[in-house]
Design an enzyme around this catalytic site. Structure first.
Site, PDB file in Angstrom:
ATOM      1  N   LYS A 109      -5.126  -3.337  14.056  1.00  0.00           N
ATOM      2  CA  LYS A 109      -4.507  -2.265  14.830  1.00  0.00           C
ATOM      3  C   LYS A 109      -5.013  -2.279  16.270  1.00  0.00           C
ATOM      4  CE  LYS A 109      -3.802   0.802  10.868  1.00  0.00           C
ATOM      5  NZ  LYS A 109      -4.632   0.345   9.765  1.00  0.00           N
TER       6      LYS A 109
ATOM      7  N   GLU B 242       0.836  -1.203   0.000  1.00  0.00           N
ATOM      8  CA  GLU B 242       0.000   0.000   0.000  1.00  0.00           C
ATOM      9  C   GLU B 242       0.872   1.254   0.000  1.00  0.00           C
ATOM     10  OE1 GLU B 242      -1.556   1.525   3.755  1.00  0.00           O
ATOM     11  OE2 GLU B 242      -1.218  -0.482   4.572  1.00  0.00           O
TER      12      GLU B 242
END
Length: 674
Positions: free
Chosen positions: A156, A21
């Protein structure tokens, strides 16, 4: 979308490719650490055997495999860059803006580009307090609808990990931990307090599971969660405390929604003096998985993991026959009226689609006749790609290149109601991509084979490479001219006597003999089916007297009149004199009548395959020709170029009905100075 040369080459050659990404560059880290991290992650991917493909958007153009200059451009904090998820593409592309692709955005592009493995840090998920905010990351819904494998450090830590795992289950996403335990990691911690449903121990196991997932055609993705290295295992309590501090600060500063994650990550970096940005071994694991997956897929293709009922699986030895030639999607337009012209009118008829190409037909038929065959060809990454591969699932497809930005070759044949070909139109540009460089990848298979079959769709340069290789290693070459305009290609190479066998029809034989006589390719265009049999055979023999000086064995097909076999052999000890015999094989007594013919396409190719099958098994040529005629007649009576019921058993049973048929010796003569 623009794919870099490095990435395109890796995809073309079946190497491991890892998507990366770009929001880590544009929104995840401060400059210049963002650029240094991006370059180091790419280097890590290369170090472990795969090709990195960092994805981003530069001035409205999607880039797959950002160059160093483009990485530097996007990392510049003075450049305006949009954080780009699936929803943002229309605006970013339409307005020609710059974009850093999120997990969701990168998955979309990776799937479009044909990249199977994507490495990131940690994915988004269900946010804490979701019951009030309904804040659920687009990463999760993308995993539920895009079949890309995401290798990350789990979810996360700032998110609600339990609810995230529940949501992934609802989306049908296969979630696996990586390593020696089912502990689901929390980005910067190897443990989150939750377990993954499944566990993967190493890259090879991952490759098998991913290949299984892809073979099922599931629309959902996979998540492989990789814990951070042991160096950081004691950071969990410190990190969790820092997360809570950062979240409280975000609330105080009215930061919410998509801005929370970059804010908290930035604050974590400051609070933990950079420790949170150092836990990155995902690139290593992702690269190893991508490489293992590419190797696994290659091995499985080569071993016929999905053979049809007609095919024998050959896994422990090199191919007996290597076929190099065209793969074509055929359309047959049959006109149901005798009267038609070029007046722009619409005539009653029928249109059918099939899969052909001379090389593909020969390789298909050989596979059904239990001959271990490698087919080297090329098809496009287009709408014909998947149907073609499914139709050819019984064949060894290891040698078929799949090329983006190229059309699979197509051919439209216009037929009379009796199956006779009026004319055809072909889009064959992709065959030029079967280059010497690509064929060279199969060097070991070619030099160890018993016979090589080339069709006329291959370029002269590619033919020269194959013929030189064959000559150096004593492997005979069979040339199937394919079309009268391609009949003389082998003789345009620099190889002396490149072909040992050839199977032209009458028009192709006419072109070959004229070319060998005076260097031109003009020819008589009379239709052999409309000429008397004696006249056709006489002309055929006259043409063969020239061609046999260059090719030791010629099998000329002369329409419904049958086949003429011309062979030469040494005359005693004389090295410059050869005996030549010419035999005529009429249509067999079990032959198809005109009213039984469905299509003439593929008949000659099936005959070639049957003869080839007998040759490599040591069967006498007379028997091979008779088997070839039977295979051709089975093709004439089928809508498919290669009938699905052709097999060694069916061919043998039909052959027994024709056992009484004997060839007729037409002439014999001596040629010299071959």
């Amino acid at each position: 979308m623009e794919v870099s040369e490095e990435v395109a080459d890796a995809l073309h050659c079946g190497k491991g490719v890892v998507a990366l990404e770009s929001t880590i560059i544009t929104h995840g880290m401060p400059f210049p650490q963002n650029l240094k991290t991006a370059l180091s992650v790419e280097q890590k991917v290369r170090q472990f055997g795969s090709t990195p493909a960092t994805i981003g958007i530069v001035k409205g153009k999607i880039k797959v495999g950002l160059s160093n200059e483009e990485l530097e451009y996007l990392s510049d904090p003075s450049i305006e860059v949009i954080k780009t998820s699936r929803r943002d593409f229309p605006v970013v592309i339409g307005e020609k803006l710059n974009g850093g692709t999120t997990v969701s955005g990168t998955m979309v592009v990776a799937h479009m580009a044909g990249i199977k493995v994507f490495v990131t840090g940690g994915i988004g998920g269900v946010h804490r307090g979701v019951e009030q905010t309904m804040d659920i990351s687009a990463d999760l819904t993308e995993l539920g609808r895009t079949p890309v494998v995401v290798v990350s450090s789990g979810v996360k830590s700032i998110l609600d990990i339990g609810r995230t795992l529940e949501y992934l289950e609802t989306q049908g996403v296969c979630v696996c931990s990586y390593g020696n335990s089912k502990n689901f990691p929390a980005f910067l911690s190897p443990k989150s307090g939750f377990s993954a449903p499944y566990n993967i121990n190493d890259p090879d196991q991952a490759a098998k599971i991913i290949a299984s997932h892809q073979s099922l055609g599931l629309d959902s993705g996979m998540l492989i969660a990789v814990p951070i290295t042991d160096t950081y295992t004691n950071l969990w309590e410190e990190i969790e405390s820092n997360i809570q501090t950062a979240l409280e600060e975000a609330r105080e500063n009215n930061i919410s929604g998509r801005e929370i994650t970059p804010y908290v990550l930035s604050r974590l970096n400051e609070i933990s003096q950079g420790k949170s940005l150092q836990a990155k071994n995902n690139a290593t694991v992702g690269s190893q998985i991508a490489k293992s997956l590419a190797n696994y897929v290659t091995r499985e293709k080569a071993s016929h993991v999905t053979p049809s009922n007609h095919a024998t699986v050959h896994t422990a030895k090199k191919p007996d026959v290597v076929v190099v030639g065209g793969s074509i999607v055929d359309f047959y337009a049959r006109i149901h009226t005798k009267e038609f012209g070029s007046d722009g009118g619409t005539y009653p008829g029928s249109v059918q689609q099939s899969f052909g190409g001379v090389g593909r037909n020969v390789a298909d038929c050989l596979s059904r006749l239990d001959v271990n065959t490698l087919f080297i060809s090329a098809i496009g990454k287009d709408s014909h790609n998947s149907p073609f591969k499914v139709y050819c699932k019984h064949m060894n497809q290891y040698g078929i290149a799949e090329l983006r930005d190229h059309n699979t070759a197509t051919y439209c044949a216009v037929l009379r109601d009796n199956g006779e070909l009026v004319f055809g139109i072909g889009d064959m540009d992709i065959h030029s991509q079967i280059t010497p460089q690509y064929i060279a990848k199969f060097h070991d298979d070619i030099v160890s084979s018993k016979l090589i079959c080339l069709d006329g769709n291959v370029t002269v340069e590619a033919m020269q490479y194959v013929c030189e290789l064959a000559k150096q290693n004593g492997v005979p070459v069979w040339y199937e001219p394919t079309d009268l305009h391609k009949a003389v290609k082998p003789f345009q190479t620099k190889v002396t006597s490149p072909v040992q066998y050839s199977s032209p029809n009458m028009n192709e034989l006419r072109v070959m003999s004229t070319y060998m006589s005076n260097g031109t390719d003009s020819h008589n265009t009379e239709n052999v089916d409309e000429l008397p049999q004696d006249q056709v055979i006489r002309e055929c023999v006259d043409r063969l007297k020239t061609v046999i000086t260059k090719i030791p064995v010629v099998i000329a097909t002369i329409g419904h009149h049958g086949v003429v076999l011309c062979q030469r052999s040494c005359q005693g000890s004389a090295e410059d004199k050869y005996n030549v015999t010419v035999d005529w094989f009429p249509a067999t007594c079990h032959g198809a009548k005109v009213k039984d013919i469905v299509s003439v396409s593929g008949a000659g190719d099936c005959m070639v395959a049957a003869v080839l099958s007998g040759l490599i098994k040591g069967v006498a040529m007379e028997t091979n020709i008779k088997s070839g005629l039977i295979a051709a007649q089975m093709s004439l009576q089928s809508h498919h170029a290669v009938p699905h019921n052709i097999s060694p058993k069916s061919l043998h049973l039909t052959y027994e009905l024709n056992e009484g048929l004997k060839p007729q010796r037409i002439t014999s003569f001596i040629v010299s100075n071959v």
